[in-house]
Every structure is written in C-alpha cells, then in structure tokens.
Scaffold this motif. Structure first.
Motif, short mmCIF file in Angstrom:
data_model
loop_
_atom_site.label_atom_id
_atom_site.label_comp_id
_atom_site.label_asym_id
_atom_site.label_seq_id
_atom_site.Cartn_x
_atom_site.Cartn_y
_atom_site.Cartn_z
N GLY A 27 0.82 -1.20 0.00
CA GLY A 27 0.00 0.00 0.00
C GLY A 27 0.85 1.25 0.00
O GLY A 27 2.02 1.23 0.35
N GLY A 28 0.25 2.37 -0.41
CA GLY A 28 0.97 3.62 -0.40
C GLY A 28 0.90 4.33 -1.73
O GLY A 28 0.17 3.93 -2.65
N GLN A 29 1.67 5.40 -1.85
CA GLN A 29 1.65 6.19 -3.07
C GLN A 29 2.07 5.38 -4.28
O GLN A 29 1.50 5.50 -5.36
CB GLN A 29 2.58 7.41 -2.89
N VAL A 30 3.10 4.56 -4.11
CA VAL A 30 3.53 3.63 -5.15
C VAL A 30 3.22 2.22 -4.67
O VAL A 30 3.70 1.79 -3.63
CB VAL A 30 5.04 3.78 -5.45
N ARG A 31 2.39 1.50 -5.42
CA ARG A 31 1.99 0.16 -5.03
C ARG A 31 2.70 -0.84 -5.92
O ARG A 31 2.74 -0.69 -7.15
CB ARG A 31 0.47 0.00 -5.13
N PHE A 32 3.28 -1.86 -5.31
CA PHE A 32 4.05 -2.83 -6.07
C PHE A 32 3.94 -4.21 -5.44
O PHE A 32 3.65 -4.35 -4.25
CB PHE A 32 5.52 -2.41 -6.14
N ALA A 33 4.16 -5.21 -6.26
CA ALA A 33 4.24 -6.60 -5.81
C ALA A 33 5.65 -7.10 -6.06
O ALA A 33 6.35 -6.60 -6.96
CB ALA A 33 3.22 -7.47 -6.54
N THR A 34 6.09 -8.08 -5.28
CA THR A 34 7.46 -8.58 -5.37
C THR A 34 7.50 -9.89 -6.16
O THR A 34 6.67 -10.78 -5.94
CB THR A 34 8.04 -8.81 -3.97
N ARG A 35 8.46 -10.00 -7.07
CA ARG A 35 8.73 -11.26 -7.78
C ARG A 35 10.04 -11.83 -7.26
O ARG A 35 11.05 -11.13 -7.21
CB ARG A 35 8.86 -11.03 -9.30
N HIS A 36 10.01 -13.09 -6.87
CA HIS A 36 11.19 -13.71 -6.26
C HIS A 36 11.90 -14.62 -7.27
O HIS A 36 11.26 -15.38 -7.99
CB HIS A 36 10.78 -14.51 -5.03
N HIS A 37 13.25 -14.55 -7.26
CA HIS A 37 14.06 -15.37 -8.17
C HIS A 37 14.75 -16.51 -7.45
O HIS A 37 15.37 -17.36 -8.08
CB HIS A 37 15.10 -14.49 -8.87
N VAL A 38 14.69 -16.51 -6.13
CA VAL A 38 15.24 -17.60 -5.32
C VAL A 38 14.18 -17.95 -4.28
O VAL A 38 13.27 -17.16 -4.03
CB VAL A 38 16.56 -17.17 -4.60
#
Length: 352
Positions: A27-38
């Motif tokens: 949440g917040g001004q910039v919303r993002f989801a995380t992609r994991h490589h390990v």
C-alpha cells in the motif's frame, strides 16, 4: 475474523504465502508486488535469520494474511539498542476490514514483548509506513508511542556514460583491511542520530560475505581513495535484483511518465532496484564522494534500473548523491513503540 487462525508460519506454508504476496500489492503512493528469483524463505533465513513470520489462515487452509518481525541491533541516541522491525504486512483484499491486520500486528508485538522479557532490556518496536498508506498508519496509531520523521526513498537511474576519471582518486571495493576505518567513519556519522543502523567492523565483515544458496557477492562496499591510499568516502550496494524485483501495480500518472522516460520502470512495470546504504564521506571530500556515487551508478548499470537511497530529508549526506529533486520519489515515516525518551530532533535512519 470468524474462523481465521493467526499462527506462526510453517515451512509447508511457503507456496501459499508466495501466492498471497503476488496477489497483494504494497500500500501507499507507489503500489508494487514482489517477484522472487530464489526461494523466498531461504533468502529471509540467510539474510535475516532472527526473523519470524505470522500468517492468517481460513478454515479451508487458505493463507489470506502474512506479516514479519525481524530482530536486530541498532543505535539509539549514540548507544547500542535492540529493535523488532515490523514489516511486510499483507492481507488479501477480500479479507480486509475483518481485524486480520490488527491481529497479526498484536501477535508480533507480543513477540517483541517476549524478547524484551528474555533479554531484560528495552526492545523497540518499529515499522516503516509509505506515504499514502492510510491503513497501515491507522494501525500504527493504535500501538506506537511516536510516529514521525520523513525519509525520502529515491531511485536514481543508472548512468549511460562513464564518469570522467579524476586524477588521484581511485574507486575500488573495500577489503578487510579497510573495515576498521569504515566502521569508525560510520560511527562518527551516526553519533548524533536518534536512530541509525549499527555497522561495526564485525557486522560489516559478515555483511560482505552474505549469500543465499549459490548466490554470492550480494553486498559490496565501495570506497574512493586518494593518492596516498587514504579512504575519502564509502558506499554500500546491495545487488537485490539477483534475489527479487518489483512489479509496479499503481503509481501517480506524472510519476509513471517520468519513471518510464528515465528507465526506472521497464516493460511490464518491472523495477530492479539496488539499495545504496551506509554512505559516508570525510568533511573535506564531498567531491570525491560524489565521484564515488557516479562511479557506482555506472558500474552497476547492467545489474538493475536504479540505485535507491532512503535518507532523512534533513540528512547532509544527500549532498553526496546530488540527486535532482524532480526525480520520482516517495517517502516513509517511522512508527515507534518505546519506553525510553525519544530525541524528536535527531536524524533518523532505518536498520538494515
């Protein structure tokens, strides 16, 4: 919260928790989801072994909430102290406004209280809240004894042109022989901070050799020296895109246009940020420090989209990066629960 169980994460929950993290944006001004490589849990246990995750599970076994608490040491007004960092709170949109976030927060605060009882000394509960995250701010007002500060989170794009060489200055990775000087300079830098990371020689030595499975060389500390070999400035870089990157879900329109034009956001909304941490410079060496910063932006150009700094808006170290104010940025504030008096006027830095 009828039927929802809040409990500690188990190894068998990893895939369900990852599915939740992919569905829920920060949440917040910039919303993002995380992609994991390990493997995510392996990365957490390797980098922050003193961490615990709580999950919220439905009667059908679905994980609809998760949150972490990480314990460590930092500097409080010039003295070593303990903290419990509450972070990565996520609740599935279909299950919000049911008290799940509150229950997971209380679970983690209870863990902080138990740690305080075990150690027999103060353990400060702390959380960072991004600008615009009204839900997290409301949750923090319930438990925090102090909420304040403004730390700017600014991604600075990598350089496309090599910085001009400067006679007498050499940029290189730090060695074990440099760590005493670096630790001393960081101690001087943070001595007047209300809150700051603890980065002594032993900690720096361990940080430089951190690894996740076969991924080595994650952390590098760069220094710039003069002709005599004297250290003039230093900067840590975390090669985080080797472990994960961010997928932007929402961003203010003007910021999105600027971020794309600067190359901060790639196709598919992907950001590959490298945190820049633990910066310092000698009082008479600001120009050398800026040269170090520009050199890092060039050296890491193939590793990610930006170097990211998180600094108190009052911190003089911002002169080292000389980042223009029009670059896209967001900010965070700190929520603190402590029994000790807090220096409201002191500079702030988040623990690493």
């Amino acid at each position: 919260m009828t039927g929802i169980v809040v409990r500690e994460l188990q190894a068998t929950d990893e895939q369900r928790m990852l599915a939740l993290r992919e569905e829920v944006a920060d949440g917040g001004q910039v919303r993002f989801a995380t992609r994991h490589h390990v493997p995510y849990l392996q990365a957490v246990r390797s980098l922050h072994p003193d961490s615990t995750c709580v999950v919220a599970q439905t009667p059908e076994g679905r994980v609809v909430g998760a949150a972490w608490v990480r314990f460590g040491r930092w500097i409080r007004s010039g003295a070593d102290a303990d903290y419990g960092l509450l972070h990565s709170l996520a609740v599935h949109p279909d299950f919000r406004r049911r008290g799940i976030a509150r229950a997971m927060t209380d679970w983690r605060l209870d863990l902080v209280d138990r740690r305080r009882a075990e150690l027999g000394r103060e353990v400060t509960a702390v959380a960072t809240i991004q600008r615009g995250n009204t839900a997290s701010l409301a949750n923090a007002r319930r438990w925090a004894t102090w909420i304040g500060g403004e730390l700017t989170v600014r991604p600075v794009p990598m350089r496309r042109v090599r910085p001009r060489a400067r006679a007498g200055w050499q940029v290189r990775p730090a060695t074990e022989d440099d760590l005493d000087v670096i630790a001393g300079r960081l101690a001087q830098r943070y001595q007047d901070f209300a809150m700051a990371p603890a980065a002594g020689r032993t900690w720096l030595s361990g940080w430089l050799v951190q690894r996740v499975a076969t991924v080595v060389g994650l952390n590098t500390y760069l220094v710039v020296t003069d002709r005599s070999g004297r250290l003039l400035a230093g900067l840590g870089v975390v090669d985080e895109p080797r472990l994960s990157d961010l997928r932007v879900v929402a961003m203010p329109p003007a910021m999105k246009v600027a971020a794309r034009s600067l190359g901060l956001v790639r196709s598919g909304g992907i950001m590959r940020n490298l945190p820049a941490v633990l910066a310092w410079h000698r009082p008479d060496s600001l120009a050398a420090a800026n040269h170090l910063w520009q050199s890092a932006r060039w050296s890491y150009r193939r590793h990610g989209t930006a170097l990211v700094t998180t600094t108190d808006v009052r911190d003089p170290i911002t002169a080292m990066t000389a980042a223009p104010g029009w670059l896209p940025s967001t900010s965070i504030t700190l929520a603190i629960r402590t029994n000790r008096e807090l220096d409201d006027g002191g500079l702030l830095a988040v623990p690493h």
